[in-house]
Motif scaffolding. Sequence first.
Motif, PDB file in Angstrom:
ATOM      1  N   SER A 447     -29.403  -7.800 -53.369  1.00 24.00           N
ATOM      2  CA  SER A 447     -28.489  -6.814 -53.960  1.00 24.00           C
ATOM      3  C   SER A 447     -28.125  -5.746 -52.931  1.00 24.00           C
ATOM      4  CB  SER A 447     -29.129  -6.156 -55.182  1.00 24.00           C
ATOM      5  OG  SER A 447     -30.262  -5.387 -54.783  1.00 24.00           O
ATOM      6  N   ARG A 448     -27.038  -5.037 -53.198  1.00 21.35           N
ATOM      7  CA  ARG A 448     -26.577  -4.005 -52.260  1.00 21.35           C
ATOM      8  C   ARG A 448     -27.605  -2.886 -52.116  1.00 21.35           C
ATOM      9  NH1 ARG A 448     -20.628  -1.769 -53.176  1.00 21.35           N
ATOM     10  NH2 ARG A 448     -20.275  -3.988 -52.765  1.00 21.35           N
ATOM     11  N   GLU A 449     -28.262  -2.498 -53.207  1.00 20.70           N
ATOM     12  CA  GLU A 449     -29.264  -1.440 -53.141  1.00 20.70           C
ATOM     13  C   GLU A 449     -30.442  -1.859 -52.276  1.00 20.70           C
ATOM     14  OE1 GLU A 449     -27.946  -2.649 -55.838  1.00 20.70           O
ATOM     15  OE2 GLU A 449     -26.646  -1.006 -56.527  1.00 20.70           O
ATOM     16  N   GLU A 450     -30.906  -3.092 -52.457  1.00 15.02           N
ATOM     17  CA  GLU A 450     -32.025  -3.583 -51.663  1.00 15.02           C
ATOM     18  C   GLU A 450     -31.637  -3.781 -50.200  1.00 15.02           C
ATOM     19  OE1 GLU A 450     -32.973  -7.101 -53.785  1.00 15.02           O
ATOM     20  OE2 GLU A 450     -34.445  -6.130 -55.093  1.00 15.02           O
ATOM     21  N   SER A 490     -25.340 -10.016 -47.118  1.00 14.37           N
ATOM     22  CA  SER A 490     -25.760 -10.849 -48.245  1.00 14.37           C
ATOM     23  C   SER A 490     -24.824 -10.663 -49.430  1.00 14.37           C
ATOM     24  CB  SER A 490     -27.199 -10.487 -48.658  1.00 14.37           C
ATOM     25  OG  SER A 490     -27.651 -11.320 -49.706  1.00 14.37           O
ATOM     26  N   THR A 491     -24.696 -11.727 -50.209  1.00 16.00           N
ATOM     27  CA  THR A 491     -23.957 -11.710 -51.473  1.00 16.00           C
ATOM     28  C   THR A 491     -24.849 -12.323 -52.533  1.00 16.00           C
ATOM     29  OG1 THR A 491     -21.875 -11.982 -50.273  1.00 16.00           O
ATOM     30  CG2 THR A 491     -21.856 -12.406 -52.651  1.00 16.00           C
ATOM     31  N   GLU A 492     -25.071 -11.584 -53.590  1.00 14.30           N
ATOM     32  CA  GLU A 492     -25.957 -12.085 -54.630  1.00 14.30           C
ATOM     33  C   GLU A 492     -25.442 -13.407 -55.183  1.00 14.30           C
ATOM     34  OE1 GLU A 492     -28.203  -9.247 -57.317  1.00 14.30           O
ATOM     35  OE2 GLU A 492     -26.429  -8.034 -56.836  1.00 14.30           O
ATOM     36  N   GLY A 493     -26.374 -14.379 -55.242  1.00  7.03           N
ATOM     37  CA  GLY A 493     -26.043 -15.695 -55.749  1.00  7.03           C
ATOM     38  C   GLY A 493     -25.443 -16.627 -54.725  1.00  7.03           C
ATOM     39  N   ARG A 494     -25.177 -16.134 -53.512  1.00  9.22           N
ATOM     40  CA  ARG A 494     -24.530 -16.973 -52.490  1.00  9.22           C
ATOM     41  C   ARG A 494     -25.292 -17.000 -51.174  1.00  9.22           C
ATOM     42  NH1 ARG A 494     -18.208 -15.862 -52.230  1.00  9.22           N
ATOM     43  NH2 ARG A 494     -18.443 -17.711 -50.919  1.00  9.22           N
ATOM     44  N   GLY A 495     -26.431 -16.327 -51.100  1.00  4.97           N
ATOM     45  CA  GLY A 495     -27.255 -16.420 -49.904  1.00  4.97           C
ATOM     46  C   GLY A 495     -27.199 -15.184 -49.018  1.00  4.97           C
ATOM     47  N   THR A 496     -27.962 -15.278 -47.922  1.00  2.00           N
ATOM     48  CA  THR A 496     -28.108 -14.164 -46.977  1.00  2.00           C
ATOM     49  C   THR A 496     -27.904 -14.690 -45.560  1.00  2.00           C
ATOM     50  OG1 THR A 496     -29.702 -13.106 -48.456  1.00  2.00           O
ATOM     51  CG2 THR A 496     -29.671 -12.336 -46.174  1.00  2.00           C
ATOM     52  N   LYS A 497     -27.334 -13.832 -44.715  1.00  2.00           N
ATOM     53  CA  LYS A 497     -27.144 -14.189 -43.304  1.00  2.00           C
ATOM     54  C   LYS A 497     -27.690 -13.070 -42.424  1.00  2.00           C
ATOM     55  CE  LYS A 497     -23.002 -14.158 -41.489  1.00  2.00           C
ATOM     56  NZ  LYS A 497     -21.641 -14.595 -41.128  1.00  2.00           N
ATOM     57  N   ALA A 498     -28.578 -13.454 -41.494  1.00  2.00           N
ATOM     58  CA  ALA A 498     -29.105 -12.519 -40.490  1.00  2.00           C
ATOM     59  C   ALA A 498     -28.418 -12.796 -39.159  1.00  2.00           C
ATOM     60  CB  ALA A 498     -30.617 -12.675 -40.353  1.00  2.00           C
ATOM     61  N   VAL A 499     -27.948 -11.723 -38.495  1.00  2.00           N
ATOM     62  CA  VAL A 499     -27.233 -11.851 -37.224  1.00  2.00           C
ATOM     63  C   VAL A 499     -28.044 -11.132 -36.144  1.00  2.00           C
ATOM     64  CG1 VAL A 499     -25.097 -11.398 -35.967  1.00  2.00           C
ATOM     65  CG2 VAL A 499     -25.018 -11.931 -38.410  1.00  2.00           C
ATOM     66  N   ILE A 500     -28.400 -11.873 -35.106  1.00  2.00           N
ATOM     67  CA  ILE A 500     -29.170 -11.345 -33.981  1.00  2.00           C
ATOM     68  C   ILE A 500     -28.287 -11.414 -32.734  1.00  2.00           C
ATOM     69  CG2 ILE A 500     -31.227 -11.649 -32.554  1.00  2.00           C
ATOM     70  CD1 ILE A 500     -32.494 -13.072 -34.985  1.00  2.00           C
ATOM     71  N   GLN A 501     -28.175 -10.303 -32.013  1.00  2.00           N
ATOM     72  CA  GLN A 501     -27.368 -10.245 -30.795  1.00  2.00           C
ATOM     73  C   GLN A 501     -28.232  -9.772 -29.636  1.00  2.00           C
ATOM     74  OE1 GLN A 501     -24.156  -7.614 -31.956  1.00  2.00           O
ATOM     75  NE2 GLN A 501     -22.853  -9.334 -32.552  1.00  2.00           N
ATOM     76  N   LEU A 502     -28.115 -10.487 -28.506  1.00  2.00           N
ATOM     77  CA  LEU A 502     -28.879 -10.148 -27.299  1.00  2.00           C
ATOM     78  C   LEU A 502     -27.987 -10.284 -26.066  1.00  2.00           C
ATOM     79  CD1 LEU A 502     -32.320 -11.889 -27.874  1.00  2.00           C
ATOM     80  CD2 LEU A 502     -31.990  -9.461 -27.410  1.00  2.00           C
ATOM     81  N   PRO A 503     -28.144  -9.381 -25.083  1.00  2.00           N
ATOM     82  CA  PRO A 503     -27.390  -9.543 -23.830  1.00  2.00           C
ATOM     83  C   PRO A 503     -27.907 -10.734 -23.034  1.00  2.00           C
ATOM     84  CG  PRO A 503     -28.888  -7.681 -23.657  1.00  2.00           C
ATOM     85  CD  PRO A 503     -28.956  -8.150 -25.080  1.00  2.00           C
ATOM     86  N   LEU A 504     -26.975 -11.495 -22.467  1.00  2.00           N
ATOM     87  CA  LEU A 504     -27.353 -12.664 -21.676  1.00  2.00           C
ATOM     88  C   LEU A 504     -27.970 -12.249 -20.340  1.00  2.00           C
ATOM     89  CD1 LEU A 504     -24.234 -14.928 -22.303  1.00  2.00           C
ATOM     90  CD2 LEU A 504     -26.564 -15.392 -23.084  1.00  2.00           C
TER      91      LEU A 504
END
Length: 511
Positions: A447-450, A490-504
């Motif tokens: 959820s957006r609050e969490e 994240s969207t409730e009922g549709r899953g979560t996505k974590a994005v990790i970015q690092l310099p090469l």
Amino acid sequence: MRIPFFSLKASVIAQLSLLILAAMLMCDVLMIRFAERDLIQARIREARLLGLSLEGRLAGTRGSEKGALQLPARRLLHNTAFESALVVDRMGEVLLDVHATPDGGCSIPAAAGTRVAGTGQEEVEYIGRTWAVMWFGPESIRVTVPARAGSRTAVGISTQGSLVPLYLDLRASQKIVLLYIVLDTLILALAGMVLLSRIVVRPIRKLLKMTDDYRGGDFLVPLGATSGSEIRRLSLSLSNMLRRLEENKDALKEHIASLEQANEELRRAQDEIIRSEKLASVGRLAAGVAHEIGNPIGIILGYLDLIGRKDISEEERADIIQRVESEVARISFIIRTLLDFSRASDNSPKRVSVHELIQGTIDMLEPQSVMEGVHVELVPGAEEDEVYADPGRLKQVFLNILMNAADALSEERDGERSVEGPVIRIETLNEGGRIEVRISDNGPGISREELSRIFDPFYTTKDPGKGTGLGLSVSHRIMEDLGGTVYLTSTEGRGTKAVIQLPLWKGLESD
């Protein structure tokens, strides 16, 4: 002694010289104006005396002898600054018209003499304009005074002369005055320079030398009272300021030392938190590994029992031994993977492959019961995947996010919600000298609050006993230390996505 162009001494001397020169020139202008006025007044008085002399000669001369006055009158004019004289009565008759030189001079109109003879009032006229000394002035002056020729006849005596010789004399004197002004300015400027250097410049130079030679703990010695009270007060103030700076510097050193100590303690506490979270993850993995190891051990025991039988052939025995070796290798791989992850990291960064770390993390999670039925899809789209990081810490980040995704999918199964099979998709891509890792699941979402509190320490959406609430907080801290970022959508009922970015590593090398 050389004086820098923009020094205090040069500036003060220049301004002092300009002020002295301006003051003297103003005085000179005023004196010239007064001299012009006084000399013109002297001319007027001279005209009056000339009128009185002519009046006396007219009174002692009969009418038939008027022509005999020409030569004496010319002599009188020659001894004055006037060029012409004219005597007329009130009827306008010219009684005497004389010039200082035989070849004649300026002509005087009879109207002024007639008017003065009638009114008995003196008249002064200024004629023409010419350059005087410092500005334009009258070119000539005409003075008409009342007089009497005999006892009853009233006459007007007009005398006229040029003022140009007067101006020429003043100009000649002005050259000498200007020369004296320049000399006086130089003398006063030199005297001012000596006094200024003794009273102001030298003490200031001493202060500058003291401040340039100042080292920590060496305070300025105040200048003597002969240097002037303001300079001495400045020296005292500067010495007190340096003393306060030294005191503040000591206090600042102590404060910096305490901050460094606090920072070291904070760093150790952070390392301990990361270590604790790592051990918690190891504990969870160990529970799953124990179950996973139990199966191959049971198989091995069965195979060993078969080996002990005498009714099997050598070919079957060799096949059983090969199967036992395979199961033992599987157990060894699982234990070695867990031990490698649980081993303390030296926090030393190195060149590592992100794809290899992700694959190693997947292999470590594969035996876990939480991954049962979960399909992990790795799409290594990044052509460049080498980064400069501590492999142990970066692997912990991947493990925390993958375990959270697996837990979310496990909750989905426990809740018996309708999904098309639990899937974790891992994608990598290059963008602007960085590698971006996207880990998405098709779980219930957040959820957006969490989501706004997901990186807060000890905040968790899991049931008690299933998480410490430090996984994402520790991952966020590790990514900051590595110069990268991590965020969740994240969207409730549709899953979560974590994005990790690092310099090469390549990008860091070019910097």
